[in-house]
Enzyme design. Structure first.
Site, PDB file in Angstrom:
ATOM      1  N   THR A   1      -4.348   5.770 -21.630  1.00 56.61           N
ATOM      2  CA  THR A   1      -4.166   4.439 -21.070  1.00 56.61           C
ATOM      3  C   THR A   1      -2.759   4.014 -21.452  1.00 56.61           C
ATOM      4  OG1 THR A   1      -5.190   3.548 -23.055  1.00 56.61           O
ATOM      5  CG2 THR A   1      -6.567   3.652 -21.094  1.00 56.61           C
TER       6      THR A   1
ATOM      7  N   ASP B   1      -7.026  13.248 -24.922  1.00 50.96           N
ATOM      8  CA  ASP B   1      -7.021  11.843 -24.506  1.00 50.96           C
ATOM      9  C   ASP B   1      -6.407  11.044 -25.652  1.00 50.96           C
ATOM     10  OD1 ASP B   1      -7.527   9.194 -24.006  1.00 50.96           O
ATOM     11  OD2 ASP B   1      -9.619   9.480 -23.404  1.00 50.96           O
TER      12      ASP B   1
ATOM     13  N   TYR C   1       0.848  -1.208   0.000  1.00 51.81           N
ATOM     14  CA  TYR C   1       0.000   0.000   0.000  1.00 51.81           C
ATOM     15  C   TYR C   1       0.875   1.246   0.000  1.00 51.81           C
ATOM     16  CZ  TYR C   1      -4.975  -0.965   0.318  1.00 51.81           C
ATOM     17  OH  TYR C   1      -6.271  -1.272   0.025  1.00 51.81           O
TER      18      TYR C   1
ATOM     19  N   GLU D   1      -0.588   4.890  -0.342  1.00 56.11           N
ATOM     20  CA  GLU D   1      -1.350   6.134  -0.501  1.00 56.11           C
ATOM     21  C   GLU D   1      -0.435   7.347  -0.385  1.00 56.11           C
ATOM     22  OE1 GLU D   1      -2.913   3.563   0.896  1.00 56.11           O
ATOM     23  OE2 GLU D   1      -5.109   3.858   0.868  1.00 56.11           O
TER      24      GLU D   1
ATOM     25  N   LYS E   1      -2.412   0.224 -24.791  1.00 56.20           N
ATOM     26  CA  LYS E   1      -2.817   0.091 -26.209  1.00 56.20           C
ATOM     27  C   LYS E   1      -1.564   0.159 -27.080  1.00 56.20           C
ATOM     28  CE  LYS E   1      -7.540   1.699 -25.413  1.00 56.20           C
ATOM     29  NZ  LYS E   1      -7.729   2.416 -24.150  1.00 56.20           N
TER      30      LYS E   1
ATOM     31  N   ARG F   1      -2.172  -2.677 -18.146  1.00 56.50           N
ATOM     32  CA  ARG F   1      -3.448  -1.956 -18.071  1.00 56.50           C
ATOM     33  C   ARG F   1      -3.302  -0.875 -17.014  1.00 56.50           C
ATOM     34  NH1 ARG F   1      -6.794  -5.155 -21.092  1.00 56.50           N
ATOM     35  NH2 ARG F   1      -8.244  -3.424 -21.195  1.00 56.50           N
TER      36      ARG F   1
END
Ligand code: DSN
Length: 424
Positions: free
Chosen positions: A233, A207, A61, A63, A236, A242
């Site tokens: 993203t 985008d 973790y 954060e 691609k 991902r």
């Protein structure tokens, strides 16, 4: 440089613990090996990216941001995230990078959350014209919580109608203009969007999820220096895991970071962050430029092969990695064609065409692309075969014997072009 020590497992393998899931993953790997993947948004990651994705970083973790975390134990995580950010910044020529968004939609949401208040006006390319849900579509939170003014395509040539963008922007004075697409086969004129955004005092967000690999390779113009914010993203044409990224001018950095965390998300997915760093490292190599150019060359060759066989292509061809086919004249729907092609080992997706009279779940078109087949090293000769097979299938989507024969031929071709990241 030290080499990591060899380590061995002291636990049973996946196949031993959960043979059912292990078998399904194996089957997926087999399917990815034996079929031609022509979904424009899919690709094969390298083994290196896959290894980073499947690493123990998933256990941690984190954060916060490097140097300002809410949990201890960040000795490896901070430098990994800093490397991912600095490599992406250098690759895209952007001042600030946030690599924490879980994927493209959360990345775009962070832009809205950082820069807009509910009810503010946003403009984006309509979904039916090749835009994304998160560019203000009515069913998306971006269309429900904000006033969305979609722009569209010119009726004459199905290109983005920049005159309409300007007229709508002057009329509605949006706070934010999104440019970017999911089903558009032509070059995006970032400079023209930049001019319009400046004229009306809007923030411009580009985008570039579909084309980011082409942008870093210089085979598509870059929005750097024009757009205030760039989202993408990473899985691609960029060939990463991902994930999603927001990049921006330094003046927007604090607002974007705050919107991602704590605004929208908790802990970042550190295994994905590491894999993004690896993908950025790979995309900075000279060989990536050759790869990206080959994607476009293959798409153009495939488009020509399909046109020569009477396929009707939206805009008549392509400038990028993607081809949108209108099957109306072929007398078959997109869904029937996509399902028959899938049985033949040619995996694309049915897609609406501009002004489609049919419903999105059974539209008139097919969307295909060349990033994944190019990652296997396929070239112009293979694109010619692909066009011929697609034609054969679309002519007789119910001919099971023909489809089985083609599936066999596809598998044979694939065997000669091992896909990155897959075991052979
Ligand atoms: N699902 C992506 C695509 O296929 O383009 C967009 O979200």
């Amino acid at each position: 440089m030290s080499t990591p020590a060899t380590r061995t497992w002291h636990e049973p393998s996946l196949a031993e613990v959960d043979p059912e899931i292990a078998r399904l993953i194996d089957e997926e790997e087999r399917r990815e090996a034996d079929t031609l993947r022509i979904i424009a948004s899919e690709n094969y990651v390298s083994r290196a990216v896959l290894e980073a994705s499947a690493s123990v970083l998933t256990n941690k973790y984190s954060e916060g941001y490097a140097g300002k975390r809410y949990y201890e134990g960040q000795q490896s995580i901070d430098p990994i995230e800093q490397l991912a950010c600095s490599r992406m910044a250098a690759l895209f020529g952007m001042e600030h990078v946030n690599v924490q968004p879980y994927s493209g939609s959360p990345a775009n949401l962070a832009v809205y959350f950082a820069l807009l208040s509910p009810g503010d006006t946003v403009m984006g390319l309509g979904l039916a014209s090749g835009g994304h849900l998160t560019h203000g579509h009515a069913v998306s939170i971006t269309g429900k919580y904000f006033k969305s003014v979609p722009y569209g395509l010119r009726a004459s040539d199905a290109r983005i109608d920049l005159d309409q963008v300007r007229a709508l922007a002057k009329e509605h004075r949006p706070k934010l203009i999104f440019c970017g697409t999911t089903a558009y086969p032509r070059t995006i004129d970032f400079a023209a969007f930049g001019e319009i955004a400046r004229e009306v005092g809007a923030v411009l967000a580009a985008d570039i999820s579909h084309i980011s690999g082409l942008v870093v390779a210089g085979v598509h113009p870059s929005p750097a220096g024009i757009a205030d914010v760039v989202t993408t993203t990473t899985h691609k044409t960029l060939r990463g895991p991902r994930g999603g990224v927001v990049m921006c001018k330094q003046s927007l950095a604090a607002a974007i970071d705050k919107a991602v965390f704590p605004g929208l998300q908790g802990g970042p997915h550190n295994h994905t962050t590491a894999a993004i760093a690896v993908a950025a490292h790979e995309a900075a190599r000279p060989s990536f430029k050759v790869y990206a150019q080959a994607i476009v060359d293959n798409a153009k060759a495939l488009a020509e092969g399909l046109s020569a066989r009477g396929f009707d292509l939206v805009t008549g061809g392509t400038d990028n990695h993607l081809i949108l086919i209108d099957l109306t004249k072929k007398g078959v729907t997109g869904k029937v064609a996509a399902k028959a092609l899938d049985r033949a080992g040619i995996v694309g997706n049915y897609n609406a065409i501009p002004n489609d009279p049919r419903k999105p779940f059974d539209p008139s078109g097919l969307r295909i692309g060349t990033p994944a087949v190019t990652s296997r090293g396929m070239g112009l000769a293979e694109m010619a075969k692909l066009a011929a097979w697609m034609d054969e299938v679309v002519q007789a989507p119910g001919d099971d014997a023909r489809i089985a024969r083609i599936a066999g031929e596809v598998k044979e071709l694939c065997a000669g072009f091992p896909a990155p990241g897959l075991r052979v």
